[in-house]
Design an enzyme around this catalytic site. Structure first.
Site, PDB file in Angstrom:
ATOM      1  N   ASP A  50     -13.043  28.235 -28.388  1.00 11.99           N
ATOM      2  CA  ASP A  50     -14.239  28.155 -27.645  1.00 11.99           C
ATOM      3  C   ASP A  50     -15.129  27.012 -28.543  1.00 11.99           C
ATOM      4  O   ASP A  50     -14.967  27.138 -29.948  1.00 11.99           O
ATOM      5  CB  ASP A  50     -14.929  29.703 -27.859  1.00 11.99           C
ATOM      6  CG  ASP A  50     -16.122  29.922 -27.268  1.00 11.99           C
ATOM      7  OD1 ASP A  50     -16.983  28.765 -27.105  1.00 11.99           O
ATOM      8  OD2 ASP A  50     -16.660  30.970 -27.255  1.00 11.99           O
ATOM      9  N   ASN A  91     -23.966  26.536 -23.689  1.00 12.83           N
ATOM     10  CA  ASN A  91     -22.659  25.529 -23.418  1.00 12.83           C
ATOM     11  C   ASN A  91     -22.856  24.255 -23.182  1.00 12.83           C
ATOM     12  O   ASN A  91     -22.139  23.549 -23.936  1.00 12.83           O
ATOM     13  CB  ASN A  91     -21.739  26.562 -22.233  1.00 12.83           C
ATOM     14  CG  ASN A  91     -20.506  25.794 -22.162  1.00 12.83           C
ATOM     15  OD1 ASN A  91     -19.828  25.978 -23.184  1.00 12.83           O
ATOM     16  ND2 ASN A  91     -20.292  25.342 -21.132  1.00 12.83           N
ATOM     17  N   TYR A 140     -28.886  22.591 -15.035  1.00 14.94           N
ATOM     18  CA  TYR A 140     -27.573  22.050 -15.241  1.00 14.94           C
ATOM     19  C   TYR A 140     -27.770  20.478 -15.311  1.00 14.94           C
ATOM     20  O   TYR A 140     -26.994  19.915 -16.295  1.00 14.94           O
ATOM     21  CB  TYR A 140     -26.770  22.234 -13.749  1.00 14.94           C
ATOM     22  CG  TYR A 140     -25.365  21.322 -13.521  1.00 14.94           C
ATOM     23  CD1 TYR A 140     -24.383  21.578 -14.350  1.00 14.94           C
ATOM     24  CD2 TYR A 140     -25.572  20.343 -12.718  1.00 14.94           C
ATOM     25  CE1 TYR A 140     -23.153  20.498 -14.407  1.00 14.94           C
ATOM     26  CE2 TYR A 140     -24.607  19.372 -12.453  1.00 14.94           C
ATOM     27  CZ  TYR A 140     -23.416  19.525 -13.643  1.00 14.94           C
ATOM     28  OH  TYR A 140     -22.241  18.820 -13.389  1.00 14.94           O
ATOM     29  N   PHE A 168     -19.957  11.625  -8.834  1.00 16.27           N
ATOM     30  CA  PHE A 168     -20.563  12.261  -7.563  1.00 16.27           C
ATOM     31  C   PHE A 168     -19.774  13.536  -7.091  1.00 16.27           C
ATOM     32  O   PHE A 168     -19.601  14.495  -7.859  1.00 16.27           O
ATOM     33  CB  PHE A 168     -20.819  11.304  -6.558  1.00 16.27           C
ATOM     34  CG  PHE A 168     -21.933  10.123  -6.963  1.00 16.27           C
ATOM     35  CD1 PHE A 168     -21.945   9.495  -8.236  1.00 16.27           C
ATOM     36  CD2 PHE A 168     -23.199  10.151  -6.213  1.00 16.27           C
ATOM     37  CE1 PHE A 168     -23.190   9.013  -8.658  1.00 16.27           C
ATOM     38  CE2 PHE A 168     -24.198   9.465  -6.576  1.00 16.27           C
ATOM     39  CZ  PHE A 168     -24.221   8.921  -7.921  1.00 16.27           C
ATOM     40  N   HIS A 188     -17.640  24.700  -3.759  1.00 13.10           N
ATOM     41  CA  HIS A 188     -17.692  23.451  -3.116  1.00 13.10           C
ATOM     42  C   HIS A 188     -17.302  23.266  -1.650  1.00 13.10           C
ATOM     43  O   HIS A 188     -16.334  23.927  -1.423  1.00 13.10           O
ATOM     44  CB  HIS A 188     -16.818  22.482  -3.963  1.00 13.10           C
ATOM     45  CG  HIS A 188     -17.315  22.296  -5.528  1.00 13.10           C
ATOM     46  ND1 HIS A 188     -16.912  22.879  -6.612  1.00 13.10           N
ATOM     47  CD2 HIS A 188     -18.423  21.663  -5.973  1.00 13.10           C
ATOM     48  CE1 HIS A 188     -17.406  22.458  -7.627  1.00 13.10           C
ATOM     49  NE2 HIS A 188     -18.316  21.836  -7.007  1.00 13.10           N
ATOM     50  N   GLY A 283     -32.670  22.873  -3.650  1.00 12.39           N
ATOM     51  CA  GLY A 283     -32.387  21.800  -4.565  1.00 12.39           C
ATOM     52  C   GLY A 283     -31.101  20.723  -4.015  1.00 12.39           C
ATOM     53  O   GLY A 283     -30.583  19.832  -5.053  1.00 12.39           O
ATOM     54  N   ASP A 284     -30.683  20.943  -2.813  1.00 16.11           N
ATOM     55  CA  ASP A 284     -29.914  19.800  -2.212  1.00 16.11           C
ATOM     56  C   ASP A 284     -30.520  18.535  -1.551  1.00 16.11           C
ATOM     57  O   ASP A 284     -31.354  18.719  -0.811  1.00 16.11           O
ATOM     58  CB  ASP A 284     -29.067  20.408  -1.038  1.00 16.11           C
ATOM     59  CG  ASP A 284     -27.995  21.441  -1.460  1.00 16.11           C
ATOM     60  OD1 ASP A 284     -27.234  20.751  -2.555  1.00 16.11           O
ATOM     61  OD2 ASP A 284     -27.386  21.930  -0.641  1.00 16.11           O
TER      62      ASP A 284
HETATM   63  N1  UFG Z   1     -22.272  22.801   1.575  1.00 16.97           N
HETATM   64  C1  UFG Z   1     -22.289  23.659   2.863  1.00 16.97           C
HETATM   65  N2  UFG Z   1     -21.537  24.824   2.760  1.00 16.97           N
HETATM   66  C2  UFG Z   1     -20.990  25.252   1.815  1.00 16.97           C
HETATM   67  C3  UFG Z   1     -20.822  24.663   0.692  1.00 16.97           C
HETATM   68  C4  UFG Z   1     -21.695  23.412   0.426  1.00 16.97           C
HETATM   69  O1  UFG Z   1     -22.939  23.375   3.835  1.00 16.97           O
HETATM   70  O2  UFG Z   1     -20.340  26.393   1.833  1.00 16.97           O
HETATM   71  C5  UFG Z   1     -22.927  21.614   1.613  1.00 16.97           C
HETATM   72  C6  UFG Z   1     -23.998  21.664   0.362  1.00 16.97           C
HETATM   73  O3  UFG Z   1     -25.238  22.119   0.909  1.00 16.97           O
HETATM   74  C7  UFG Z   1     -23.973  20.094   0.279  1.00 16.97           C
HETATM   75  C8  UFG Z   1     -22.788  19.512   0.416  1.00 16.97           C
HETATM   76  O4  UFG Z   1     -22.083  20.641   1.053  1.00 16.97           O
HETATM   77  O5  UFG Z   1     -24.994  19.482   0.978  1.00 16.97           O
HETATM   78  C9  UFG Z   1     -21.834  19.552  -0.725  1.00 16.97           C
HETATM   79  O6  UFG Z   1     -21.987  20.626  -1.580  1.00 16.97           O
HETATM   80  P1  UFG Z   1     -21.058  20.832  -2.992  1.00 16.97           P
HETATM   81  O7  UFG Z   1     -21.453  22.306  -3.396  1.00 16.97           O
HETATM   82  O8  UFG Z   1     -19.677  20.654  -2.522  1.00 16.97           O
HETATM   83  O9  UFG Z   1     -21.373  19.795  -3.937  1.00 16.97           O
HETATM   84  P2  UFG Z   1     -22.797  19.426  -4.529  1.00 16.97           P
HETATM   85  O10 UFG Z   1     -23.333  18.153  -3.862  1.00 16.97           O
HETATM   86  O11 UFG Z   1     -23.773  20.515  -4.457  1.00 16.97           O
HETATM   87  O12 UFG Z   1     -22.541  19.283  -6.125  1.00 16.97           O
HETATM   88  C10 UFG Z   1     -21.654  18.340  -6.512  1.00 16.97           C
HETATM   89  C11 UFG Z   1     -20.988  18.879  -7.792  1.00 16.97           C
HETATM   90  C12 UFG Z   1     -21.973  19.269  -8.684  1.00 16.97           C
HETATM   91  C13 UFG Z   1     -22.967  18.075  -9.161  1.00 16.97           C
HETATM   92  C14 UFG Z   1     -23.483  17.459  -7.748  1.00 16.97           C
HETATM   93  C15 UFG Z   1     -23.937  15.992  -8.052  1.00 16.97           C
HETATM   94  O13 UFG Z   1     -20.346  20.147  -7.552  1.00 16.97           O
HETATM   95  O14 UFG Z   1     -21.759  19.850 -10.261  1.00 16.97           O
HETATM   96  O15 UFG Z   1     -22.429  17.340  -7.065  1.00 16.97           O
HETATM   97  O16 UFG Z   1     -25.020  16.083  -7.322  1.00 16.97           O
HETATM   98  F1  UFG Z   1     -23.945  18.341  -9.868  1.00 16.97           F
END
Ligand code: UFG
Length: 328
Positions: A50, A91, A140, A168, A188, A283-284
């Site tokens: 750890d 962490n 994060y 990305f 994801h 936050g998206d």
């Molecule tokens: N999404 C859906 N349905 C789901 C899961 C995701 O519609 O069940 C959408 C999200 O809203 C987003 C897109 O798919 O619009 C991608 O989402 P992800 O969770 O796959 O990825 P993120 O873009 O949110 O996040 C990724 C990494 C993070 C990092 C980020 C950087 O997982 O660790 O990119 O912007 F911070």
């Protein structure tokens, strides 16, 4: 080189360990197995430990005397980071201070850090280059940006040379089928869509169709895990050749919407996927696309698996393996 891979049992770390071994490096993986899997570490030494345990860290450096460190061990769920900021700062930030201090004590001066596009926050323009303002929107992203700032200070004070790689959307799997994404819980998009295709989930939820994008769903820049790892290898070589510290955005420069990912997955898998419309996820940003020209120019990085189809095909191979093993 002898490379210490912290978090080498996780999704990106395990692919990195495999690539480093194939490239002839000696590898020591240090991982607490909180999110990773012992059997994902395909070779080299393995130390379960750890980052909060300074004595364990000190022992690893004393015993193995690595030439360089790659740091993948962090929590990655944006939503959770808002609920439990202490977990993220402890962490992702505080434990990284432990790691850097141990490196300093042992005079290890090459460091490669897994950073994220989340340091930029809501984009002011796309594609996002390294000069884009950094205004992370959640703990994060802030924890990662804090480490980046700390690295600059450690560089000046202690001669640390580092590379920050801002991922990305990491996706895909080992083309040989030995490794893939195994997050628990999985949040994801691509693995979730594939789980809906294989029948492990009843449907995929689309988080919002009212974004300012052509089909109303969010656009992301998906980058194949192998291309991501190859950038780390180039960064390691650059530091080894005496190159200066730097930060690089890593993506393909092309965005795909959530709906495009679902459509491509249905075509590639031949399965029909049940889609359920859901509320926006907090936050998206509507659109995140990388300008990775600095990585191409400085590191000579060339993505070899840039097509979305290649990313989904490799991830689908892994999903079919995984779906057959209930313990994975
Ligand atoms: N999404 C859906 N349905 C789901 C899961 C995701 O519609 O069940 C959408 C999200 O809203 C987003 C897109 O798919 O619009 C991608 O989402 P992800 O969770 O796959 O990825 P993120 O873009 O949110 O996040 C990724 C990494 C993070 C990092 C980020 C950087 O997982 O660790 O990119 O912007 F911070």
């Amino acid at each position: 080189m002898k490379v210490l891979v912290v978090g080498g049992a996780g999704y990106i770390g395990s692919h990195m360990v495999k690539m480093l071994l194939a490239d002839g490096h000696q590898v020591i993986t240090f991982d607490d197995l909180s999110g990773g899997f012992r059997d994902a570490v395909l070779g080299g030494e393995f130390v379960e430990g750890d980052l909060a345990d300074k004595l364990a860290l000190d022992n690893v450096f004393a015993l193995h005397q690595p030439d360089a460190v790659m740091h993948f061990a962090s929590f990655i769920q944006v939503g959770e980071s808002v609920q439990l900021p202490d977990k993220y700062y402890r962490n992702n930030f505080s434990n990284t201070v432990n790691l850097l201090d141990t490196m300093t004590a042992h005079r290890v001066k090459r460091f490669i850090f897994s950073s994220t596009a989340a340091i930029f926050g809501e984009p002011e323009y796309v594609p996002i280059d390294e000069l884009h303002p950094t205004r992370p929107l959640n703990p994060y992203g802030r924890s990662k940006w804090m480490v980046e700032q700390m690295l600059a200070d450690y560089g000046l004070a202690f001669g640390l040379r580092y590379v920050c790689l801002r991922y990305f959307n990491a996706a895909g799997a080992d083309p040989a089928g030995l490794l893939g994404e195994r997050h628990e819980p999985e949040t994801h998009l691509i693995p979730l869509v594939l789980q809906a295709a294989s029948g492990r989930r009843p449907h995929i939820a689309v988080f919002g169709r009212d974004y300012d994008t052509p089909d109303g769903t969010c656009i992301r820049d998906y980058i194949h895990i192998v291309d991501l790892c190859s950038a780390h290898l180039l960064a390691l070589n650059m530091l080894n050749d005496g190159g200066q510290s730097n930060c690089f955005n890593l993506g393909n420069g092309e965005g795909f919407s959530v709906q495009q990912v679902i459509d491509a997955t249905q075509r590639i898998t031949g399965k029909s996927i049940r889609v359920v419309d859901a509320e926006r996820r907090a936050g998206d940003p509507a659109r995140l696309v990388a300008d990775a020209s600095r990585a191409r120019r400085v590191l000579g990085w060339v993505p070899r698996h840039a097509e979305l189809d290649a990313i989904i095909e490799d991830a689908w191979r892994w999903e079919r393996t995984t779906a057959g093993h209930s313990n994975m």
